[in-house]
Design a protein around this motif. Structure first.
Motif, PDB file in Angstrom:
ATOM      1  N   GLY A 188       5.916  13.066   7.895  1.00  0.00           N
ATOM      2  CA  GLY A 188       5.816  12.218   6.448  1.00  0.00           C
ATOM      3  C   GLY A 188       4.724  11.129   6.941  1.00  0.00           C
ATOM      4  N   LYS A 189       3.760  11.308   7.830  1.00  0.00           N
ATOM      5  CA  LYS A 189       2.699  10.311   8.005  1.00  0.00           C
ATOM      6  C   LYS A 189       1.143  10.910   7.688  1.00  0.00           C
ATOM      7  CE  LYS A 189       5.201   8.169  12.084  1.00  0.00           C
ATOM      8  NZ  LYS A 189       5.090   8.158  13.353  1.00  0.00           N
ATOM      9  N   GLY A 190       1.472  12.436   7.442  1.00  0.00           N
ATOM     10  CA  GLY A 190      -0.012  12.912   7.098  1.00  0.00           C
ATOM     11  C   GLY A 190       0.033  13.499   5.799  1.00  0.00           C
ATOM     12  N   LEU A 191      -1.357  13.583   4.934  1.00  0.00           N
ATOM     13  CA  LEU A 191      -1.410  14.325   3.904  1.00  0.00           C
ATOM     14  C   LEU A 191      -2.453  15.442   4.020  1.00  0.00           C
ATOM     15  CD1 LEU A 191      -1.851  11.417   1.273  1.00  0.00           C
ATOM     16  CD2 LEU A 191      -0.098  13.029   1.278  1.00  0.00           C
ATOM     17  N   ALA A 192      -2.193  16.739   3.583  1.00  0.00           N
ATOM     18  CA  ALA A 192      -2.925  17.797   3.532  1.00  0.00           C
ATOM     19  C   ALA A 192      -3.896  17.642   2.506  1.00  0.00           C
ATOM     20  CB  ALA A 192      -2.111  19.097   3.459  1.00  0.00           C
ATOM     21  N   ILE A 193      -5.188  18.092   2.844  1.00  0.00           N
ATOM     22  CA  ILE A 193      -6.177  18.477   1.869  1.00  0.00           C
ATOM     23  C   ILE A 193      -6.713  19.802   1.682  1.00  0.00           C
ATOM     24  CG2 ILE A 193      -8.442  17.600   1.118  1.00  0.00           C
ATOM     25  CD1 ILE A 193      -7.924  14.901   2.435  1.00  0.00           C
ATOM     26  N   PHE A 194      -6.884  20.227   0.712  1.00  0.00           N
ATOM     27  CA  PHE A 194      -7.257  21.918   0.490  1.00  0.00           C
ATOM     28  C   PHE A 194      -8.531  21.756  -0.459  1.00  0.00           C
ATOM     29  CE2 PHE A 194      -2.571  21.550   0.522  1.00  0.00           C
ATOM     30  CZ  PHE A 194      -2.293  22.484   1.673  1.00  0.00           C
ATOM     31  N   ALA A 195      -9.440  22.620   0.320  1.00  0.00           N
ATOM     32  CA  ALA A 195     -10.881  22.477  -0.572  1.00  0.00           C
ATOM     33  C   ALA A 195     -11.288  24.152  -0.673  1.00  0.00           C
ATOM     34  CB  ALA A 195     -11.914  22.046   0.520  1.00  0.00           C
ATOM     35  N   ASN A 196     -11.484  24.398  -1.985  1.00  0.00           N
ATOM     36  CA  ASN A 196     -11.557  25.773  -2.349  1.00  0.00           C
ATOM     37  C   ASN A 196     -13.373  25.765  -2.388  1.00  0.00           C
ATOM     38  OD1 ASN A 196      -8.983  25.226  -3.794  1.00  0.00           O
ATOM     39  ND2 ASN A 196      -9.504  27.508  -3.988  1.00  0.00           N
ATOM     40  N   PRO A 197     -13.802  27.014  -1.655  1.00  0.00           N
ATOM     41  CA  PRO A 197     -15.079  26.882  -1.937  1.00  0.00           C
ATOM     42  C   PRO A 197     -15.759  27.354  -3.224  1.00  0.00           C
ATOM     43  CG  PRO A 197     -14.274  29.094  -0.920  1.00  0.00           C
ATOM     44  CD  PRO A 197     -13.278  27.980  -1.254  1.00  0.00           C
ATOM     45  N   LYS A 198     -17.039  27.013  -3.489  1.00  0.00           N
ATOM     46  CA  LYS A 198     -17.646  27.347  -4.516  1.00  0.00           C
ATOM     47  C   LYS A 198     -18.730  28.635  -3.977  1.00  0.00           C
ATOM     48  CE  LYS A 198     -19.982  24.091  -6.749  1.00  0.00           C
ATOM     49  NZ  LYS A 198     -20.678  23.023  -6.948  1.00  0.00           N
ATOM     50  N   GLY A 199     -18.694  29.579  -5.001  1.00  0.00           N
ATOM     51  CA  GLY A 199     -19.288  30.853  -4.733  1.00  0.00           C
ATOM     52  C   GLY A 199     -18.248  31.831  -4.085  1.00  0.00           C
ATOM     53  N   ASP A 200     -19.275  32.978  -3.794  1.00  0.00           N
ATOM     54  CA  ASP A 200     -18.301  34.192  -3.075  1.00  0.00           C
ATOM     55  C   ASP A 200     -18.254  33.850  -1.568  1.00  0.00           C
ATOM     56  OD1 ASP A 200     -17.238  36.488  -2.478  1.00  0.00           O
ATOM     57  OD2 ASP A 200     -19.204  37.720  -2.770  1.00  0.00           O
ATOM     58  N   ILE A 201     -17.153  33.454  -1.119  1.00  0.00           N
ATOM     59  CA  ILE A 201     -16.716  33.279   0.202  1.00  0.00           C
ATOM     60  C   ILE A 201     -16.694  34.467   0.987  1.00  0.00           C
ATOM     61  CG2 ILE A 201     -14.089  33.591  -0.051  1.00  0.00           C
ATOM     62  CD1 ILE A 201     -15.836  30.894   1.988  1.00  0.00           C
TER      63      ILE A 201
ATOM     64  N   GLY B 296       0.889  -1.173   0.009  1.00  0.00           N
ATOM     65  CA  GLY B 296      -0.084  -0.044  -0.029  1.00  0.00           C
ATOM     66  C   GLY B 296       0.943   1.016  -0.052  1.00  0.00           C
ATOM     67  N   TYR B 297       0.150   2.427   0.023  1.00  0.00           N
ATOM     68  CA  TYR B 297       0.871   3.570   0.029  1.00  0.00           C
ATOM     69  C   TYR B 297       1.110   4.343   1.154  1.00  0.00           C
ATOM     70  CZ  TYR B 297      -0.727   3.834  -5.066  1.00  0.00           C
ATOM     71  OH  TYR B 297      -1.206   3.676  -6.367  1.00  0.00           O
ATOM     72  N   GLU B 298       2.372   5.073   1.219  1.00  0.00           N
ATOM     73  CA  GLU B 298       2.435   5.992   2.284  1.00  0.00           C
ATOM     74  C   GLU B 298       2.544   7.355   1.721  1.00  0.00           C
ATOM     75  OE1 GLU B 298       3.142   5.559   5.584  1.00  0.00           O
ATOM     76  OE2 GLU B 298       3.048   3.434   5.674  1.00  0.00           O
ATOM     77  N   PRO B 299       2.373   8.235   2.372  1.00  0.00           N
ATOM     78  CA  PRO B 299       2.210   9.672   2.040  1.00  0.00           C
ATOM     79  C   PRO B 299       3.834  10.126   1.491  1.00  0.00           C
ATOM     80  CG  PRO B 299       1.222   9.782   4.028  1.00  0.00           C
ATOM     81  CD  PRO B 299       1.788   8.337   4.026  1.00  0.00           C
TER      82      PRO B 299
END
Length: 898
Positions: free
Chosen positions: A692-705, A673-676
């Motif tokens: 090295g153990k975590g992965l960041a996730i970035f979310a962009n909003p839809k619409g005018d924040i 399996g995978y590691e980050p």
């Protein structure tokens, strides 16, 4: 000869006796003040101004704490973007290539530049994209691909040739048209990639799309053109994404890097018709600290000049003007020193306090000197005039100062820490200025006149004002009342604009760039972020976030890591078990260009046979025709080779790519399996945690924040899925709530405290109501003007309400205090002439100097200063009119003045 202060001073009120402290030993008093100023000045050296958005709220705030935890583990995620504009795509691509190479050479950006998706950027994943490739290749070769990969490019071409020949001989079975076309298309891409590389170009455009599904092999949040270059979603601009390791988000921390990037850009020799603007939050912060620092200097200078000119016009005396400024200057220095001691420096919000204090603090010296001048013109000697000025003007000054101080201290109830700090700092400054006015100013007045009286003429035009006000005693309040009634509907039109990106001038390149990427669903710097342990957990969370209607795009390193089934893992292990090539052999093998020419010629002949067979079988030939075109060009380029260097370079590059691909594939196969850390280095810097153990996730909003409802819904929804989600896109909602609710609460508390303080000072409820009448009218007019003219509150001018309250209450307090003094002498009915020509003149001067101070803010480039300056100028002028015109008329109408 300098005359000593009379002993009678000691028998007067405590305010007069306080003045006597400085009058008894004026030189000693001034000497001690200069020593304190020198010490404070040394403490101010290098006073830091924080422009980080991440330090405006206390660290123990839940939202802030989550964000800080993310920073501690993943670093600062804010990236820089170079937005490249030009006449056509070809010109923009050429500029991206040139500039990317220059930026990559910078030590801070080595391996952190992405302008075009190169094969080297995803080399570690090549075998993971096609986990069955090695096993299938072994089946076609009837043996291990190890020897073939070590043999070099001519052998690879010959292997392709053999596969095509096997198809001609029927060994491939009765393949359908679609399968044949797919196979020929992949060979065409390989041929074009090889040709590009032999010519010194890059094989990226062909290699990226070798699989069946290009989109599955690249992050869904990246938009690429046909040649693999990053673009905006609409394709109008090309981009270069930069992922530096930032030491922090202070302007001073990021400015050197931003300046170095722009210098590299300027020295890259880009064509004149190409725009390449550096933007992103780090660039915004760097530009902001420059604009704010320059604005503070310019507006402070303009404020000082404006106040000096106004004082000279009013007093027509250089000494009066100088003396008026003394409490101001000393108070600002003392306040800055105390701010450095308590808070360590200033931030974007508290940095405005200098202009605020300059505008508010000038009042104290003006009121004392105006009353001093009045007493001197009445025949008092120096010491008695000084003591009398403090005795007569002092109560009103103290009462006005205390109400203003309490108005500012009420900001401590606001959760948005920066505003609480602004309130505390301004309150401290007012305390220092009152203290300096009472302790130092008497000594300065005495020394400035060398013990003699310093005369100043009465303010021009004030003499005729009482008679005018008496004539319009009905008209002025009526107009004021109508103005308030008309203003009320406008109150409800005022919005709160949390968007601070507008504060930078339009002519800054950061602003230009933000305008082009902020609404892009992939590129907006307003993101939410969360860290997740484990690749599959991150993949699952990214999928859940993408399912939300409120989310525009999600950036996750897992997009680069294809899902591996048990069958995929088994095939990958089987292929690797056949042996891992010795890539040193490929790098160092002896080469002969003739080998390559012979291999290409053989492939040309075979493809001709394939084309003939397809036409003969009446099958489609579009795919083979494309392959023939690509081969024709390749043959021409290969025939032109004069040495083996292009071949050697191509094979060395291939060895590097394949070696990285095999190494990662083996780690994944062995691990199951995978590691980050399996991500390629460029994407590892973007997504992987420091451990090295975590992965960041970035979310962009839809619409005018920046819309409150959109921001609230986005924050709530993403936190339902990921409770640890933080970042600007989440905190902007919370910050808007803190500011709006906090200032509403602070304003109500301020009103309550002001009324209590005034009641304690005046002891009559009707006097309190008269004192607050000007501020009630002034604030009403201000809110009405804002509503009707579309002037909204923002993170800078939201402080205008308590500020205007402080100014308006101060003016009203002085007017009512003077009316009480006049009424006490006239058995209950004050003299309108005494009120206006005495304190009214001082109120006029103080308010005009305050308005001048705030109006000077509009001269700066920074939008926050402009909106604060405009709002405050309107509010102060409204309170001035209400204090100097409406209030006296109301006193006459109610029979309290004659």
């Amino acid at each position: 000869m300098t005359s000593p202060p009379p002993s009678s001073v000691n028998r007067q009120s405590w305010l007069a006796r306080l003045a006597g402290v400085g009058l008894q030993r004026p030189k000693t008093t001034v000497g001690v003040a200069l020593l304190v100023l020198a010490i404070c000045g040394l403490a101010l050296w290098g006073m830091p101004i924080s422009t980080s958005r991440y330090k405006l709220v206390a660290a123990d705030n839940p939202y802030q704490a989550k964000m800080l935890r993310f920073f501690d583990r993943y670093g600062y995620p804010d990236s820089l973007v170079v937005v490249v504009g030009g006449p056509d795509a070809a010109a923009r691509r050429a500029a991206v290539d040139t500039l990317s190479a220059k930026l990559e050479a910078m030590p801070e950006l080595q391996g952190r530049v992405l302008g075009r998706m190169h094969a080297r950027h995803i080399a570690e994943l090549l075998l993971l994209f096609e986990p069955r490739a090695l096993d299938q290749l072994a089946e076609r070769l009837d043996g291990s691909p190890k020897a073939l990969l070590e043999a070099g490019l001519p052998a690879w071409i010959e292997a392709v040739d053999e596969q095509l020949q096997a198809g001609l001989e029927g060994e491939g079975g009765d393949a359908g048209d679609a399968k044949v076309d797919t196979g020929l298309a992949q060979v065409t891409k390989l041929v074009r990639a090889l040709d590009d590389h032999l010519e010194g170009g890059d094989a990226t455009a062909a290699l990226i799309g070798l699989g069946d599904d290009k989109a599955a092999k690249l992050p869904t949040s990246i938009t690429l053109d046909d040649a693999g270059y990053l673009t905006t979603t609409n394709g109008e601009y090309h981009l270069i994404a930069l992922f530096p390791s930032l030491p922090g988000m202070e302007g001073q921390q990021v400015a050197p890097l931003v300046e170095a990037i722009r210098k590299t850009r300027d020295e890259a020799g880009l064509p004149a018709n190409i725009e390449a603007k550096v933007t992103g939050l780090p660039a915004f912060v760097a530009d902001e600290v420059s604009v704010v620092s320059r604005g503070l200097f310019e507006t402070s200078a303009a404020t000082t000049v404006g106040i000096i000119l106004l004082l000279l016009f009013a007093f027509r005396s250089f000494r009066y003007t100088f003396l008026s400024l003394m409490p101001l200057g000393v108070g600002v220095v003392l306040t800055l020193a105390m701010t450095r001691l308590i808070f360590g420096g200033l931030n974007l919000i508290t940095s405005s306090f200098v202009s605020v204090l300059l505008a508010l603090g000038i009042d104290f010296g003006v009121y004392v000197l105006a009353r001093y001048g009045e007493l001197v013109r009445g025949g008092k000697d120096t010491a008695d005039a000084i003591a009398g000025a403090l005795e007569k003007a002092g109560p009103g000054m103290i009462l006005g100062a205390v109400t203003t101080i309490f108005a500012f201290l009420m900001t401590t109830v606001i959760e948005f820490t920066a505003y609480s700090e602004l309130g505390i700092i301004t309150a401290m400054g007012l305390v220092f200025m009152v203290a300096v006015t009472f302790l130092l100013l008497p000594a300065l007045i005495f020394l400035a006149g060398k013990g003699e009286r310093i005369e100043s003429p009465e303010l021009g035009g004030v003499r005729t004002l009482p008679s005018i006000l008496y004539k319009i005693r009905w008209i002025a309040p009526s107009i004021a009342l109508v103005g308030v009634l008309v203003a009320v509907p406008g109150w409800f039109r005022i919005q709160f604009n949390a968007r601070y990106f507008d504060f930078l001038p339009d002519n800054t390149e950061t602003s230009w760039g933000l305008d082009r990427i902020e609404d892009d669903p992939n590129l907006s710097p307003v993101q939410a972020s969360v860290g997740v342990d484990g690749v599959e957990a991150a993949r699952a969370l990214a999928d859940r976030l993408r399912a939300l209607d409120e989310v525009g795009t999600v950036q996750s390193g897992t997009d680069l890591l294809p899902k591996l089934s048990d069958e995929d893992l088994a095939a990958l292990r089987k292929g690797l078990a056949a042996g891992i090539p010795d890539f040193a052999k490929l790098r160092d093998r002896k080469r002969d260009p003739q080998e390559l020419k012979d291999a290409v010629n053989g492939l040309v002949d075979t493809v001709d046979e394939v084309a003939f067979a397809l036409r003969r079988a009446d099958r489609p030939t579009a795919a083979v025709d494309e392959l023939k075109k690509a081969l024709t060009k390749l043959k021409k380029d290969v025939d032109g080779l004069s040495d083996d260097e292009p071949l050697a370079r191509t094979e060395r590059d291939a060895a590097d790519l394949l070696e990285r691909a095999f190494a990662t594939a083996k780690q994944v196969a062995d691990r199951g399996g995978y590691e980050p850390t399996d991500l390629p280095p460029l994407f590892r810097t973007r997504f992987t945690s420091k451990d090295g153990k975590g992965l960041a996730i970035f979310a962009n909003p839809k619409g005018d924040i920046w819309n409150a409802a959109t921001a609230e819904t986005f924050a709530r929804k993403v936190q339902e899925v990921a409770p640890e989600m933080s970042g600007l896109a989440v905190t902007v909602h919370e910050h808007m709530r803190m500011i709006k609710e906090g200032f509403a609460k602070a304003s109500l508390l301020s009103v309550g405290m002001v009324l209590i303080v005034l009641f304690i000072g005046f002891r009559r409820i009707e006097d309190v109501l008269f004192a607050v009448l000007p501020v009630a009218i002034g604030v009403s007019w201000l809110l009405g003007i804002m509503g009707y003219f579309g002037l909204n509150f923002d993170v800078a001018n939201i402080v205008a309400v308590p500020l205007v309250m402080g100014v308006g209450v101060d003016a009203g307090t002085h007017m009512i205090h003077r009316w009480r003094q006049s009424a006490d002498r006239a058995k209950g009915k004050g003299s309108l002439e005494e009120i206006i020509r005495g304190t009214g003149a001082a109120v006029l001067m103080a308010s005009l100097t305050t308005a001048t101070g705030f109006a000077a803010l509009m001269l700066g480039e920074y939008g926050g200063m402009k909106t604060l300056g405009l709002t405050m100028t309107l509010g102060v002028l409204g309170c001035l009119i209400a204090s100097l015109v409406v209030l006296p008329c109301v006193l006459v109408l109610t029979g309290r003045a004659r």
